[in-house]
Design an enzyme around this catalytic site. Sequence first.
Site, PDB file in Angstrom:
ATOM      1  N   ASP A 108      39.269  33.307  38.549  1.00 23.10           N
ATOM      2  CA  ASP A 108      39.523  34.653  39.042  1.00 23.10           C
ATOM      3  C   ASP A 108      40.988  34.691  39.454  1.00 23.10           C
ATOM      4  O   ASP A 108      41.450  33.845  40.222  1.00 23.10           O
ATOM      5  CB  ASP A 108      38.620  34.927  40.247  1.00 23.10           C
ATOM      6  CG  ASP A 108      38.223  36.386  40.355  1.00 23.10           C
ATOM      7  OD1 ASP A 108      39.130  37.237  40.270  1.00 23.10           O
ATOM      8  OD2 ASP A 108      37.028  36.669  40.532  1.00 23.10           O
ATOM      9  N   ASP A 216      41.566  40.385  38.832  1.00 25.88           N
ATOM     10  CA  ASP A 216      41.146  41.316  39.875  1.00 25.88           C
ATOM     11  C   ASP A 216      42.037  42.565  39.916  1.00 25.88           C
ATOM     12  O   ASP A 216      43.270  42.443  39.933  1.00 25.88           O
ATOM     13  CB  ASP A 216      41.251  40.570  41.218  1.00 25.88           C
ATOM     14  CG  ASP A 216      40.502  41.251  42.321  1.00 25.88           C
ATOM     15  OD1 ASP A 216      39.282  41.381  42.236  1.00 25.88           O
ATOM     16  OD2 ASP A 216      41.167  41.661  43.302  1.00 25.88           O
ATOM     17  N   GLU A 274      39.828  43.479  35.485  1.00 19.24           N
ATOM     18  CA  GLU A 274      38.989  44.411  36.246  1.00 19.24           C
ATOM     19  C   GLU A 274      39.793  45.682  36.432  1.00 19.24           C
ATOM     20  O   GLU A 274      40.876  45.635  37.025  1.00 19.24           O
ATOM     21  CB  GLU A 274      38.599  43.816  37.595  1.00 19.24           C
ATOM     22  CG  GLU A 274      37.582  44.688  38.323  1.00 19.24           C
ATOM     23  CD  GLU A 274      37.640  44.580  39.843  1.00 19.24           C
ATOM     24  OE1 GLU A 274      36.630  44.828  40.496  1.00 19.24           O
ATOM     25  OE2 GLU A 274      38.727  44.272  40.383  1.00 19.24           O
ATOM     26  N   HIS A 346      29.504  40.700  41.801  1.00 15.43           N
ATOM     27  CA  HIS A 346      29.453  40.405  43.232  1.00 15.43           C
ATOM     28  C   HIS A 346      29.811  41.606  44.110  1.00 15.43           C
ATOM     29  O   HIS A 346      29.764  41.501  45.326  1.00 15.43           O
ATOM     30  CB  HIS A 346      30.415  39.260  43.522  1.00 15.43           C
ATOM     31  CG  HIS A 346      31.837  39.638  43.257  1.00 15.43           C
ATOM     32  ND1 HIS A 346      32.303  39.906  41.983  1.00 15.43           N
ATOM     33  CD2 HIS A 346      32.874  39.852  44.085  1.00 15.43           C
ATOM     34  CE1 HIS A 346      33.566  40.257  42.050  1.00 15.43           C
ATOM     35  NE2 HIS A 346      33.944  40.230  43.318  1.00 15.43           N
ATOM     36  N   ASP A 347      30.208  42.721  43.496  1.00 14.61           N
ATOM     37  CA  ASP A 347      30.552  43.925  44.262  1.00 14.61           C
ATOM     38  C   ASP A 347      29.487  45.008  44.132  1.00 14.61           C
ATOM     39  O   ASP A 347      29.640  46.100  44.686  1.00 14.61           O
ATOM     40  CB  ASP A 347      31.861  44.538  43.740  1.00 14.61           C
ATOM     41  CG  ASP A 347      33.075  43.662  43.998  1.00 14.61           C
ATOM     42  OD1 ASP A 347      33.052  42.868  44.957  1.00 14.61           O
ATOM     43  OD2 ASP A 347      34.046  43.785  43.221  1.00 14.61           O
TER      44      ASP A 347
END
Length: 587
Positions: A108, A216, A274, A346-347
Site C-alpha cells: 500500500d 492510496d 484508489e 477495509h473502508d
Amino acid sequence: MSQSTPVTLATSDDWWKQAVVYQIYPRSFADSNGDGIGDLRGIINKLDYLAALGVDAVWLSPIYTSPQADNGYDIADYQDIDPVFGTLADFDEVVQQAHSRGIRVVMDLVVNHTSDEHAWFKESRSSRNNPKRGWYIWRKPREGFQAGQPGAEPNNWGSFFSGPAWELDEETGEYYLHIFHRKQPDLNWENPEVRQAVYAMMRWWLDRGVDGFRMDVINFISKVPGLPDGPHFEGSMYGAGFPYIAFGPRLHEFLQEMHREVFEGRHGFITVGETPGATIDQARLITDPAREELNMVFQFEHMSLDHDFDKYHVFPAPRGALAENLTAWQNGLAERGWNSLYLCNHDQPRSVSRFGDDSEHWYASATALATALHLLRGTPYVYQGEELGMTNFPWASIEEFQDVEAVNYWNEQLSMVPSEQREQKAKEILAGLRAMSRDNARTPVQWDAGPEAGFTSGTPWLAVNPNKDSINAAQQVGRQGSVFEYYRALISLRHHSTAVAIGTFERIDAGDPAIFAYRRSYGGEQIMAVTNLCSETVRPAWPAGEPLNAGSVVLANRPVDASADPPVRLAPWEARVYATPGAITVD
Ligand code: ISL
Ligand code: CA
C-alpha cells in the site's frame, strides 16, 4: 475443474488481467504473538490458506512504521516495518514465502500524506525557512484573522475525518493542510523534491522484491492551485474541498512521471490507484495503457448507491442499481482501460451484509454476489473474510468502535444538536455507523470456532464477530457447498478461461433489473453468468436461446435441474455459470 490447465496470457506483463488479488488488512488478519494485533508472521502462517484459495497476489494494507492514528495510513517511516507487525526480515520472508507459492506481494503506497511524526514533516514544521517547509502545504491564516481565531483557517475545507482540514502550528503561526486526520499532513506534490523522494522510496521496495503498489487516494495528489473555498452541503459544518482536491490539473503529469521514474524498464508489476469520485472518463484516461499511468483504479460509484453525500445517511440501493452500475463500467472501459472489481475493502461494510442478505439468504447471496463480480472483465479483489461470507458486526454502542472516522463523526454530529435532541440523534448516528462503519470490515478474520475465532491467543484489538461459530475458515475449507469453495471455483475459472480473462462483455436483458446476466466471449467460446441479485424469486424473460446459447451449467449455488433449463424461475440469489464446451481449458 481440478483437471484443467491454466491458460497463459500473451505477455507476462499482463499477468494481472488474469489474476485475483486478495487484500490483507494485517491488523485483523492473524496474530502470531498474542498481543491481539495481526502481524507479518501471522500472514506467513496463512499463506497455505491463500494458496488453497488460489489467489495470485496479496495487497497488504500499510505495515510501515506508524503511530497508527489511522491504522497505518499515517506513515512515519516509509522504509521500515512497524514493530507491531514485525521487522524488515519478517517482511522479506513474507515476500519470499509468498513468491514460492506463486503469490505476488503488493504494498500500500500512501503518498498523498505522511504522518506528522515522519522526519520530513518534523523538519518541515521546525521553522518557516526550513528547506523542507515546502514539502507540505503550509498557509498563513485567512486575511484579516489572527492565527488560532475561529475562521482563521486558510480556507473552509472540512477534513474527511471531521473538523477543519487545517491545523495550526503554534510555533510558526501557520496552518498545514490535512485532508484526513490532523496527524496526516498532505505532502506538496508541486515540489519536485517530494516527488523524487517518493519515487526513490518506491524503487527501493521494488528492488526488495515487491510486485507493485495499491496507491492510496492517488487522485488527490494534485490540488487546484489557490485552494479555493468549497461549496457547503446541508448538515456539514465545513465546505467541501473535494472539487479542488481530486483530479487536480497535474494529476496525469505526475502519474506519467511516476511511471517513467519508477516503472520504466521493469516487468511483471501491478499498479492500482484508489481514486474516489472517478468517473468512467477519468478512469479510462488513467488506465489507458498507451498513456502509461496506472494499470487500473478502484472507483467508488457502486459504493455510493446506498447513501447520500453523507455516507452514514443510508437507504436501500434501488433494485438493479448495482448490476446497472457494474454494466456501465464494463462498457465504459471495454475498448481502453481496465477495471478493478471489488465489493468490499477495509473502508466499506461487508459485502454480504450491504449488497446481499446476511440472514436468511446468507450463503446464496454471498455466492451470487461473488458470481456477479468475478466473471466480469477486470481484476477481482477479495477482501479478507469475504471468501468466508463474513458479515457486519452487531454494534450496540459507540464505545465498541475503534475507527477514528466513526468516533470523530459521532462527536461532531452530536455537537451540532441541542442537548434535548442528543438522545434521538445518537440513535440515528449509531444506525448509520452500524450500516457503514469501516470497523465492520476490520473485525478479526474468523479462522475457527475457538476462542477469539483463532485470530489471537490474547485479546483482539477489535471484537470478534459473535457469529464465528457458524462462519469460519475451519468449517469451510474443503467442504463442498461452502462460500470458500465457491470462491475457489470462481478463481479457478478465471485462471482456466480466456473468455473470463479477456473476453468481451455483453449484458443480457432478462426482463427484470434484479437479474444480472452477462456473456463473456472470446473467439467462439462463451461463459455466461446468471444471477438473481434480490431476495425474491423472479421469472426471467429470456431472449431467444438464452442462456443455453452459452452452453451448460458448470457452476451453481443451488441444485440445477438440467431438464428445466432455461430456468423459468430464479430462486432468491440464485447464481449459475454457463460455459460452452471449449471455454474452460482442460488437460
Ligand atoms: O473520500 C472518500 C469518500 O469521498 C473516502 O471514502 C475515501 O475514499 C477514503 O477515506 C480514502 O481511503 C484511503 O485513505 C484514507 C484511509 O483512512 C483509508 O483507510 C484509505 O483506504 C487516508 O489514508
Ligand atoms: Ca501480533
